[in-house]
Design an enzyme around this catalytic site. Structure first.
Site, PDB file in Angstrom:
ATOM      1  N   MET A 122      35.042  40.285  36.363  1.00 63.48           N
ATOM      2  CA  MET A 122      36.101  40.712  37.269  1.00 63.48           C
ATOM      3  C   MET A 122      35.691  40.504  38.735  1.00 63.48           C
ATOM      4  O   MET A 122      34.521  40.652  39.069  1.00 63.48           O
ATOM      5  CB  MET A 122      36.321  42.202  37.002  1.00 63.48           C
ATOM      6  CG  MET A 122      37.498  42.810  37.650  1.00 63.48           C
ATOM      7  SD  MET A 122      37.641  44.540  37.080  1.00 63.48           S
ATOM      8  CE  MET A 122      38.288  44.309  35.435  1.00 63.48           C
ATOM      9  N   CYS A 123      36.629  40.183  39.597  1.00 58.32           N
ATOM     10  CA  CYS A 123      36.311  40.139  41.024  1.00 58.32           C
ATOM     11  C   CYS A 123      37.321  40.936  41.822  1.00 58.32           C
ATOM     12  O   CYS A 123      38.350  41.367  41.298  1.00 58.32           O
ATOM     13  CB  CYS A 123      36.187  38.707  41.530  1.00 58.32           C
ATOM     14  SG  CYS A 123      37.666  37.940  42.118  1.00 58.32           S
ATOM     15  N   LYS A 124      36.979  41.169  43.074  1.00 54.88           N
ATOM     16  CA  LYS A 124      37.822  41.995  43.942  1.00 54.88           C
ATOM     17  C   LYS A 124      38.424  41.123  45.034  1.00 54.88           C
ATOM     18  O   LYS A 124      37.725  40.298  45.630  1.00 54.88           O
ATOM     19  CB  LYS A 124      36.974  43.103  44.574  1.00 54.88           C
ATOM     20  CG  LYS A 124      37.772  44.025  45.481  1.00 54.88           C
ATOM     21  CD  LYS A 124      37.018  45.306  45.758  1.00 54.88           C
ATOM     22  CE  LYS A 124      36.245  45.232  47.052  1.00 54.88           C
ATOM     23  NZ  LYS A 124      35.685  46.558  47.414  1.00 54.88           N
TER      24      LYS A 124
END
Ligand code: NAG
Length: 201
Positions: free
Chosen positions: A76-78
């Site tokens: 996951m990334c932000k």
């Protein structure tokens, strides 16, 4: 040339794909079935003020070969979207790459269609069209992105969530959305949650 091991997510991946596209273009392996100039519907009555802020990329779909090779390793990334004074939207993505935190910034320009943004990479000579196809602002967003460079193009579907956890129904909704855009099960990944680089605060 960017490191081949670079793990990117969400819109951050576009910059890496530039590198790959350059290589791919030489072998003529680029063209995809979907027409990048097709009209993509966006969220009716789109309100940018409600859309900006922090999102987590929890789902991705693409047919790009490099993505298919790496998707099992991705996390996951932000993504933080901030309106700038000149009317552009600053998209800054943070993600884990080789156990280090990386950030990428892209400045998205508005188009006449609210919810449709354009990002041009001078460095790579490519143009990205980003469509906010569906959002309820508080929980999830379905994005569709096309990239063109010369005669080649590729497309991507993304699921953004306001939190790292998302209702299973929304994952299902994303998978159907991706399939409706021609992606197969093999092209779709739900990204594992991580705390590395992207603490929820
Ligand atoms: C975009 O936002 C990031 C932080 O979110 C900031 O560090 C960067 O300077 C901004 N870039 C531009 C060009 O405004």
């Amino acid at each position: 040339m960017m490191a081949m091991g670079l793990l990117w997510m969400g819109l951050a991946l576009l910059q890496t794909l530039q590198t790959q596209a350059q290589t791919g273009a030489q072998t003529g392996a680029q063209t995809e079935a979907q027409d990048s100039h097709q009209e993509i519907p966006v969220q009716p009555g789109f309100i940018e003020d409600r859309f900006v802020g922090t999102w987590y990329s929890v789902g991705l779909a693409s047919t790009f070969p490099w993505f298919l090779k790496k998707k099992a390793e991705m996390l996951m990334c932000k993504t933080v979207l901030t309106p700038e004074a000149d009317g552009t939207v600053n998209l800054t993505a943070t993600f884990v790459s080789n156990n280090q935190c990386e950030t990428r910034t892209s400045l998205l320009r508005k188009t006449e269609q609210p919810g449709h943004y354009v990002y041009k990479s001078i460095k790579w000579g490519s143009e990205h069209n980003i469509f906010v196809v569906e959002t309820n602002y508080e929980e999830y967003t379905l994005l569709y992105t096309t990239k063109t460079k010369g005669n080649s193009n590729f497309n991507m579907a993304t699921l953004y969530s306001r939190t790292k956890d998302i209702r299973p129904e929304l994952k299902e909704r994303f998978i159907r959305f991706a399939e409706n855009h021609g992606f197969t099960e093999d092209n779709i990944v739900i990204l594992p949650k991580t705390d590395q680089c992207i603490d929820e605060n």
